[in-house]
Design a protein around this motif. Structure first.
Motif, PDB file in Angstrom:
ATOM      1  N   TYR A   1       0.849  -1.189   0.000  1.00 47.42           N
ATOM      2  CA  TYR A   1       0.000   0.000   0.000  1.00 47.42           C
ATOM      3  C   TYR A   1       0.888   1.243   0.000  1.00 47.42           C
ATOM      4  O   TYR A   1       2.026   1.209   0.479  1.00 47.42           O
ATOM      5  N   LEU A   2       0.336   2.328  -0.523  1.00 50.92           N
ATOM      6  CA  LEU A   2       1.036   3.605  -0.535  1.00 50.92           C
ATOM      7  C   LEU A   2       0.084   4.686  -0.041  1.00 50.92           C
ATOM      8  O   LEU A   2      -1.041   4.812  -0.533  1.00 50.92           O
ATOM      9  N   PHE A   3       0.559   5.487   0.928  1.00 49.70           N
ATOM     10  CA  PHE A   3      -0.246   6.567   1.503  1.00 49.70           C
ATOM     11  C   PHE A   3       0.517   7.882   1.357  1.00 49.70           C
ATOM     12  O   PHE A   3       1.467   8.141   2.106  1.00 49.70           O
ATOM     13  N   PRO A   4       0.153   8.722   0.392  1.00 57.25           N
ATOM     14  CA  PRO A   4       0.786  10.047   0.298  1.00 57.25           C
ATOM     15  C   PRO A   4       0.322  10.952   1.435  1.00 57.25           C
ATOM     16  O   PRO A   4      -0.849  10.913   1.852  1.00 57.25           O
ATOM     17  N   GLU A   5       1.241  11.748   1.951  1.00 59.70           N
ATOM     18  CA  GLU A   5       0.932  12.787   2.944  1.00 59.70           C
ATOM     19  C   GLU A   5       0.220  12.221   4.176  1.00 59.70           C
ATOM     20  O   GLU A   5      -0.782  12.779   4.641  1.00 59.70           O
ATOM     21  N   LEU A   6       0.758  11.152   4.723  1.00 60.34           N
ATOM     22  CA  LEU A   6       0.171  10.563   5.925  1.00 60.34           C
ATOM     23  C   LEU A   6       0.604  11.367   7.152  1.00 60.34           C
ATOM     24  O   LEU A   6       1.780  11.685   7.329  1.00 60.34           O
ATOM     25  N   SER A   7      -0.363  11.696   8.010  1.00 63.93           N
ATOM     26  CA  SER A   7      -0.090  12.531   9.183  1.00 63.93           C
ATOM     27  C   SER A   7       0.444  11.706  10.339  1.00 63.93           C
ATOM     28  O   SER A   7       0.014  10.569  10.566  1.00 63.93           O
ATOM     29  N   LEU A   8       1.358  12.318  11.085  1.00 64.91           N
ATOM     30  CA  LEU A   8       1.787  11.795  12.381  1.00 64.91           C
ATOM     31  C   LEU A   8       1.248  12.771  13.422  1.00 64.91           C
ATOM     32  O   LEU A   8       1.887  13.765  13.762  1.00 64.91           O
ATOM     33  N   GLY A   9       0.037  12.511  13.878  1.00 62.39           N
ATOM     34  CA  GLY A   9      -0.622  13.444  14.772  1.00 62.39           C
ATOM     35  C   GLY A   9      -0.860  14.776  14.081  1.00 62.39           C
ATOM     36  O   GLY A   9      -1.067  14.843  12.864  1.00 62.39           O
ATOM     37  N   SER A  10      -0.813  15.851  14.841  1.00 61.21           N
ATOM     38  CA  SER A  10      -0.976  17.187  14.277  1.00 61.21           C
ATOM     39  C   SER A  10       0.355  17.876  14.051  1.00 61.21           C
ATOM     40  O   SER A  10       0.404  19.003  13.540  1.00 61.21           O
ATOM     41  N   GLU A  11       1.449  17.193  14.401  1.00 59.58           N
ATOM     42  CA  GLU A  11       2.766  17.822  14.346  1.00 59.58           C
ATOM     43  C   GLU A  11       3.506  17.597  13.042  1.00 59.58           C
ATOM     44  O   GLU A  11       4.193  18.492  12.547  1.00 59.58           O
ATOM     45  N   TYR A  12       3.363  16.404  12.467  1.00 60.16           N
ATOM     46  CA  TYR A  12       4.178  16.048  11.307  1.00 60.16           C
ATOM     47  C   TYR A  12       3.327  15.379  10.236  1.00 60.16           C
ATOM     48  O   TYR A  12       2.241  14.858  10.506  1.00 60.16           O
ATOM     49  N   ALA A  13       3.859  15.391   9.024  1.00 63.85           N
ATOM     50  CA  ALA A  13       3.260  14.644   7.918  1.00 63.85           C
ATOM     51  C   ALA A  13       4.394  14.105   7.067  1.00 63.85           C
ATOM     52  O   ALA A  13       5.317  14.847   6.702  1.00 63.85           O
ATOM     53  N   VAL A  14       4.341  12.821   6.766  1.00 67.65           N
ATOM     54  CA  VAL A  14       5.374  12.215   5.928  1.00 67.65           C
ATOM     55  C   VAL A  14       4.987  12.400   4.467  1.00 67.65           C
ATOM     56  O   VAL A  14       3.803  12.474   4.129  1.00 67.65           O
ATOM     57  N   ASP A  15       5.969  12.478   3.593  1.00 70.61           N
ATOM     58  CA  ASP A  15       5.658  12.610   2.166  1.00 70.61           C
ATOM     59  C   ASP A  15       4.935  11.373   1.657  1.00 70.61           C
ATOM     60  O   ASP A  15       3.946  11.467   0.922  1.00 70.61           O
ATOM     61  N   TYR A  16       5.438  10.208   2.046  1.00 73.70           N
ATOM     62  CA  TYR A  16       4.804   8.937   1.669  1.00 73.70           C
ATOM     63  C   TYR A  16       5.007   7.928   2.787  1.00 73.70           C
ATOM     64  O   TYR A  16       6.059   7.907   3.434  1.00 73.70           O
ATOM     65  N   ALA A  17       3.991   7.102   2.999  1.00 70.20           N
ATOM     66  CA  ALA A  17       4.131   5.951   3.880  1.00 70.20           C
ATOM     67  C   ALA A  17       3.858   4.701   3.062  1.00 70.20           C
ATOM     68  O   ALA A  17       2.872   4.630   2.321  1.00 70.20           O
ATOM     69  N   LEU A  18       4.756   3.738   3.157  1.00 75.40           N
ATOM     70  CA  LEU A  18       4.597   2.454   2.496  1.00 75.40           C
ATOM     71  C   LEU A  18       4.255   1.426   3.553  1.00 75.40           C
ATOM     72  O   LEU A  18       4.995   1.264   4.534  1.00 75.40           O
ATOM     73  N   LEU A  19       3.131   0.756   3.397  1.00 79.30           N
ATOM     74  CA  LEU A  19       2.723  -0.319   4.294  1.00 79.30           C
ATOM     75  C   LEU A  19       2.766  -1.614   3.505  1.00 79.30           C
ATOM     76  O   LEU A  19       2.047  -1.769   2.517  1.00 79.30           O
ATOM     77  N   GLY A  20       3.629  -2.537   3.927  1.00 80.25           N
ATOM     78  CA  GLY A  20       3.784  -3.775   3.179  1.00 80.25           C
ATOM     79  C   GLY A  20       3.797  -4.984   4.093  1.00 80.25           C
ATOM     80  O   GLY A  20       4.189  -4.895   5.260  1.00 80.25           O
ATOM     81  N   ARG A  21       3.369  -6.122   3.551  1.00 76.89           N
ATOM     82  CA  ARG A  21       3.313  -7.346   4.344  1.00 76.89           C
ATOM     83  C   ARG A  21       4.225  -8.398   3.755  1.00 76.89           C
ATOM     84  O   ARG A  21       4.311  -8.562   2.530  1.00 76.89           O
ATOM     85  N   SER A  22       4.903  -9.114   4.625  1.00 78.63           N
ATOM     86  CA  SER A  22       5.690 -10.286   4.264  1.00 78.63           C
ATOM     87  C   SER A  22       5.278 -11.410   5.202  1.00 78.63           C
ATOM     88  O   SER A  22       4.324 -11.265   5.977  1.00 78.63           O
ATOM     89  N   SER A  23       5.998 -12.511   5.184  1.00 75.06           N
ATOM     90  CA  SER A  23       5.669 -13.618   6.081  1.00 75.06           C
ATOM     91  C   SER A  23       5.875 -13.239   7.544  1.00 75.06           C
ATOM     92  O   SER A  23       5.345 -13.894   8.444  1.00 75.06           O
ATOM     93  N   ASP A  24       6.645 -12.187   7.813  1.00 77.15           N
ATOM     94  CA  ASP A  24       6.879 -11.724   9.181  1.00 77.15           C
ATOM     95  C   ASP A  24       5.769 -10.808   9.698  1.00 77.15           C
ATOM     96  O   ASP A  24       5.746 -10.468  10.879  1.00 77.15           O
ATOM     97  N   GLY A  25       4.877 -10.388   8.827  1.00 76.26           N
ATOM     98  CA  GLY A  25       3.842  -9.439   9.202  1.00 76.26           C
ATOM     99  C   GLY A  25       4.002  -8.130   8.451  1.00 76.26           C
ATOM    100  O   GLY A  25       4.672  -8.075   7.416  1.00 76.26           O
ATOM    101  N   TYR A  26       3.405  -7.084   8.980  1.00 76.33           N
ATOM    102  CA  TYR A  26       3.428  -5.788   8.306  1.00 76.33           C
ATOM    103  C   TYR A  26       4.616  -4.951   8.758  1.00 76.33           C
ATOM    104  O   TYR A  26       5.054  -5.001   9.910  1.00 76.33           O
ATOM    105  N   SER A  27       5.137  -4.167   7.815  1.00 75.05           N
ATOM    106  CA  SER A  27       6.186  -3.187   8.081  1.00 75.05           C
ATOM    107  C   SER A  27       5.773  -1.874   7.438  1.00 75.05           C
ATOM    108  O   SER A  27       4.962  -1.853   6.506  1.00 75.05           O
TER     109      SER A  27
END
Length: 259
Positions: free
Chosen positions: A122-148
Motif C-alpha cells: 500500500y502507498l499513503f501520500p501525505e500521511l499525518s503523524l498526529g498534528s505535528e508532522y506529515a510524511v511525504d509517503y508511507a509504504l505499508l507492506g506485508r511479508s511472512s513476518d507481518g506488516y512493516s
C-alpha cells in the motif's frame, strides 16, 4: 490521500457486482483451491482484475496493484523522471510531477529497497503523524513476518550530499535527517496513536517499532563522491532502520520492473 480517481471501496456497476459475487463464491470454497479459477487472476480484462484486487484489499484506494507497471512504458517513464530530477529546483517540483499525473509507481519503487510488500503493498501520500508532522509517503507492506512501514521524506535533488568546504552534509540532507529524527522521537511516544489514527489498528494491523523504517531521498549520484558515500553510510549506521538514497536510485528501481 487516495491514489485513484474513483473510489475502489464502492461497487459502481452491475458488472462489478457480478465480478464481486464471482470472487466471493471462489473465496468461500473450502479446502484447496485452483487459483486459476480466481477471478482476480482469470478475468480477461485488466481493469476487472484491478478492481477485484483493490476492492478486496484492506485499503482499496491505497492498494498497489502489482500488475500495474506491466501496462506502462517504464523505459520512457524512467527517462522522463530522470529529466525531472535533473531540472527540478526543489523537491516540490518533483512532488508535483508525481502527484499531478498520479505517477505513484515512482515512490512505490522504494519497496525494492526492502524485503517486504510482496504479499500486500500500500502507498499513503501525505500521511499525518498526529498534528505535528506529515510524511511525504508511507509504504505499508506485508511479508511472512507481518506488516512493516516505511516513512519517506523527499528533499532536494539538485544539491551535493556533502559540503566540501566543511566536510559536513548539505543543508537539505541535514533537514531530512532532522525530520526523520523528529518522526522517530514522536513514534517512540505515540506508536499506538499512530496505528489508530492511520486506520491500521482498525484493520488488525500491528507494526512494532522494529519494523518501522525511514527513508530519505535526496541529491543525485553526480553530486556525490566517495567521501559523500562514506558519510551517508555512517549516518545510516548511526540511525537505526534508516536508508538514504539518491533520486537516481528511484530511476533504477523504475526500470527494474521491465522484464
Amino acid at each position: 490521500m487516495n491514489l485513484y480517481e474513483r473510489d475502489y471501496s464502492k461497487i459502481i456497476s452491475e458488472k462489478e457486482r457480478e465480478l464481486q459475487d464471482a470472487f466471493e463464491r471462489y473465496d468461500n470454497i473450502k479446502g484447496l483451491k485452483n487459483t486459476g479459477d480466481d477471478p482476480r487472476h482469470s478475468h480477461s480484462e485488466f481493469e476487472c482484475r484491478k478492481f477485484l484486487w483493490c476492492h478486496n484489499s484492506l485499503f482499496p484506494n491505497n492498494y498497489l496493484y502489482y500488475f500495474e507497471p506491466s501496462t506502462m512504458d517504464l523505459e520512457t517513464e524512467s527517462k522522463c523522471f530522470k529529466d525531472v530530477i535533473y531540472k527540478a529546483q526543489n523537491e516540490n517540483e518533483i512532488q508535483s510531477y508525481i502527484k499531478t499525473s498520479k505517477k505513484w509507481f515512482i515512490p512505490a519503487s522504494i519497496y525494492k529497497e526492502y524485503n517486504f510488500g510482496h504479499h500486500e503493498a500500500y502507498l499513503f501520500p501525505e500521511l499525518s503523524l498526529g498534528s505535528e508532522y506529515a510524511v511525504d509517503y508511507a509504504l505499508l507492506g506485508r511479508s511472512s513476518d507481518g506488516y512493516s512501514v516505511v516513512l519517506v521524506e523527499f528533499e532536494k535533488a539538485n544539491v551535493p550530499f556533502m559540503l566540501t568546504s566543511s566536510n559536513t552534509e548539505h543543508e537539505s540532507v541535514r533537514k531530512g535527517i532532522t525530520q526523520i529524527r523528529d518522526w522517530k522521537r514522536w513514534l517512540d511516544d505515540n506508536r499506538e496513536y499512530f496505528l489508530k489514527s492511520s486506520g491500521f489498528r482498525d484493520k488488525g494491523i500491528d507494526v512494532p517499532t522494529s519494523r518501522i523504517f525511514y527513508c530519505l531521498v535526496v541529491s543525485r549520484r553526480d553530486l556525490m563522491d566517495r567521501k559523500s558515500a562514506d558519510l551517508r553510510s555512517q549516518i545510516c549506521y548511526e540511525m537505526n532502520n534508516t536508508k538514504i538514497i539518491s533520486y537516481d536510485r528511484l530511476v533504477d528501481n523504475i526500470i527494474e520492473d521491465i522484464s
